[in-house]
Design a protein around this motif. Structure first.
Motif, PDB file in Angstrom:
ATOM      1  N   GLN A  54       0.833  -1.202   0.000  1.00  0.00           N
ATOM      2  CA  GLN A  54       0.000   0.000   0.000  1.00  0.00           C
ATOM      3  C   GLN A  54       0.874   1.261   0.000  1.00  0.00           C
ATOM      4  O   GLN A  54       0.616   2.214  -0.744  1.00  0.00           O
ATOM      5  N   LEU A  55       1.892   1.252   0.837  1.00  0.00           N
ATOM      6  CA  LEU A  55       2.782   2.413   0.919  1.00  0.00           C
ATOM      7  C   LEU A  55       3.552   2.617  -0.382  1.00  0.00           C
ATOM      8  O   LEU A  55       3.740   3.749  -0.831  1.00  0.00           O
ATOM      9  N   LEU A  56       3.985   1.526  -0.988  1.00  0.00           N
ATOM     10  CA  LEU A  56       4.705   1.610  -2.253  1.00  0.00           C
ATOM     11  C   LEU A  56       3.814   2.210  -3.332  1.00  0.00           C
ATOM     12  O   LEU A  56       4.247   3.084  -4.097  1.00  0.00           O
ATOM     13  N   GLN A  57       2.562   1.784  -3.379  1.00  0.00           N
ATOM     14  CA  GLN A  57       1.629   2.347  -4.356  1.00  0.00           C
ATOM     15  C   GLN A  57       1.396   3.831  -4.098  1.00  0.00           C
ATOM     16  O   GLN A  57       1.343   4.633  -5.024  1.00  0.00           O
ATOM     17  N   PHE A  58       1.274   4.200  -2.829  1.00  0.00           N
ATOM     18  CA  PHE A  58       1.107   5.617  -2.464  1.00  0.00           C
ATOM     19  C   PHE A  58       2.296   6.431  -2.968  1.00  0.00           C
ATOM     20  O   PHE A  58       2.130   7.493  -3.575  1.00  0.00           O
ATOM     21  N   CYS A  59       3.514   5.936  -2.716  1.00  0.00           N
ATOM     22  CA  CYS A  59       4.727   6.651  -3.142  1.00  0.00           C
ATOM     23  C   CYS A  59       4.793   6.765  -4.663  1.00  0.00           C
ATOM     24  O   CYS A  59       5.118   7.831  -5.197  1.00  0.00           O
ATOM     25  N   ARG A  60       4.489   5.679  -5.356  1.00  0.00           N
ATOM     26  CA  ARG A  60       4.511   5.716  -6.822  1.00  0.00           C
ATOM     27  C   ARG A  60       3.515   6.733  -7.365  1.00  0.00           C
ATOM     28  O   ARG A  60       3.823   7.481  -8.298  1.00  0.00           O
ATOM     29  N   THR A  61       2.326   6.754  -6.791  1.00  0.00           N
ATOM     30  CA  THR A  61       1.293   7.687  -7.234  1.00  0.00           C
ATOM     31  C   THR A  61       1.746   9.127  -7.028  1.00  0.00           C
ATOM     32  O   THR A  61       1.570   9.984  -7.899  1.00  0.00           O
ATOM     33  N   ARG A  62       2.341   9.400  -5.866  1.00  0.00           N
ATOM     34  CA  ARG A  62       2.827  10.759  -5.595  1.00  0.00           C
ATOM     35  C   ARG A  62       3.952  11.145  -6.565  1.00  0.00           C
ATOM     36  O   ARG A  62       3.986  12.264  -7.069  1.00  0.00           O
ATOM     37  N   LEU A  63       4.870  10.220  -6.825  1.00  0.00           N
ATOM     38  CA  LEU A  63       5.963  10.511  -7.754  1.00  0.00           C
ATOM     39  C   LEU A  63       5.440  10.771  -9.166  1.00  0.00           C
ATOM     40  O   LEU A  63       5.916  11.677  -9.859  1.00  0.00           O
ATOM     41  N   GLU A  64       4.449   9.993  -9.591  1.00  0.00           N
ATOM     42  CA  GLU A  64       3.860  10.204 -10.909  1.00  0.00           C
ATOM     43  C   GLU A  64       3.173  11.562 -10.988  1.00  0.00           C
ATOM     44  O   GLU A  64       3.241  12.244 -12.019  1.00  0.00           O
ATOM     45  N   ALA A  65       2.512  11.966  -9.916  1.00  0.00           N
ATOM     46  CA  ALA A  65       1.843  13.268  -9.889  1.00  0.00           C
ATOM     47  C   ALA A  65       2.862  14.396  -9.988  1.00  0.00           C
ATOM     48  O   ALA A  65       2.657  15.375 -10.718  1.00  0.00           O
ATOM     49  N   VAL A  66       3.956  14.259  -9.275  1.00  0.00           N
ATOM     50  CA  VAL A  66       5.003  15.292  -9.324  1.00  0.00           C
ATOM     51  C   VAL A  66       5.631  15.331 -10.711  1.00  0.00           C
ATOM     52  O   VAL A  66       5.878  16.408 -11.267  1.00  0.00           O
ATOM     53  N   GLU A  67       5.868  14.167 -11.300  1.00  0.00           N
ATOM     54  CA  GLU A  67       6.439  14.116 -12.649  1.00  0.00           C
ATOM     55  C   GLU A  67       5.509  14.804 -13.650  1.00  0.00           C
ATOM     56  O   GLU A  67       5.971  15.553 -14.518  1.00  0.00           O
ATOM     57  N   ALA A  68       4.213  14.585 -13.516  1.00  0.00           N
ATOM     58  CA  ALA A  68       3.248  15.233 -14.410  1.00  0.00           C
ATOM     59  C   ALA A  68       3.293  16.754 -14.234  1.00  0.00           C
ATOM     60  O   ALA A  68       3.199  17.499 -15.223  1.00  0.00           O
ATOM     61  N   GLN A  69       3.445  17.219 -13.006  1.00  0.00           N
ATOM     62  CA  GLN A  69       3.534  18.661 -12.762  1.00  0.00           C
ATOM     63  C   GLN A  69       4.802  19.238 -13.365  1.00  0.00           C
ATOM     64  O   GLN A  69       4.791  20.333 -13.940  1.00  0.00           O
ATOM     65  N   VAL A  70       5.917  18.504 -13.253  1.00  0.00           N
ATOM     66  CA  VAL A  70       7.178  18.973 -13.828  1.00  0.00           C
ATOM     67  C   VAL A  70       7.064  19.033 -15.346  1.00  0.00           C
ATOM     68  O   VAL A  70       7.506  20.000 -15.976  1.00  0.00           O
ATOM     69  N   LYS A  71       6.443  18.005 -15.943  1.00  0.00           N
ATOM     70  CA  LYS A  71       6.252  18.026 -17.398  1.00  0.00           C
ATOM     71  C   LYS A  71       5.433  19.242 -17.821  1.00  0.00           C
ATOM     72  O   LYS A  71       5.731  19.880 -18.824  1.00  0.00           O
ATOM     73  N   LEU A  72       4.408  19.542 -17.061  1.00  0.00           N
ATOM     74  CA  LEU A  72       3.570  20.697 -17.366  1.00  0.00           C
ATOM     75  C   LEU A  72       4.395  21.980 -17.297  1.00  0.00           C
ATOM     76  O   LEU A  72       4.296  22.850 -18.172  1.00  0.00           O
ATOM     77  N   LEU A  73       5.233  22.095 -16.297  1.00  0.00           N
ATOM     78  CA  LEU A  73       6.077  23.281 -16.149  1.00  0.00           C
ATOM     79  C   LEU A  73       7.149  23.365 -17.232  1.00  0.00           C
ATOM     80  O   LEU A  73       7.634  24.452 -17.549  1.00  0.00           O
ATOM     81  N   GLU A  74       7.534  22.223 -17.778  1.00  0.00           N
ATOM     82  CA  GLU A  74       8.587  22.185 -18.799  1.00  0.00           C
ATOM     83  C   GLU A  74       7.994  22.057 -20.202  1.00  0.00           C
ATOM     84  O   GLU A  74       8.593  21.458 -21.083  1.00  0.00           O
ATOM     85  N   ASP A  75       6.803  22.587 -20.420  1.00  0.00           N
ATOM     86  CA  ASP A  75       6.136  22.565 -21.726  1.00  0.00           C
ATOM     87  C   ASP A  75       5.936  21.150 -22.273  1.00  0.00           C
ATOM     88  O   ASP A  75       6.161  20.887 -23.453  1.00  0.00           O
TER      89      ASP A  75
END
Length: 84
Positions: A54-75
């Motif tokens: 459960q914790l691993l899935q939580f961490c993966r989900t958070r990392l994916e969300a941050v990656e999506a935000q970085v992609k958005l910021l980097e066009d």
């Protein structure tokens, strides 16, 4: 009907998810340490494994969300970090 009562009881016993990535990672590291020590009874080992998943899935989900935000910021392109 017994199945619903059982899943409700299991949900009541499940600890809430951590508030953030760092707390989840710390709890996951703690669980792994206990499991690697080999001192847990079988039932606790299974519960620890399930919680770890459960914790691993939580961490993966958070990392994916941050990656999506970085992609958005980097066009829309995820750029590598400079090693400087």
């Amino acid at each position: 009907m017994a199945r619903t009562a059982k899943s409700t009881a299991a949900t009541a016993d499940t600890p809430p998810m951590p508030a953030n990535y760092e707390e989840a990672l710390a709890e996951l590291e703690q669980l792994v340490g206990k499991m690697e020590a080999g001192a847990l009874p079988l039932d606790q080992l299974l519960a620890s494994y399930q919680r770890g998943a459960q914790l691993l899935q939580f961490c993966r989900t958070r990392l994916e969300a941050v990656e999506a935000q970085v992609k958005l910021l980097e066009d829309g392109q995820l750029k590598p970090w400079d090693a400087a």
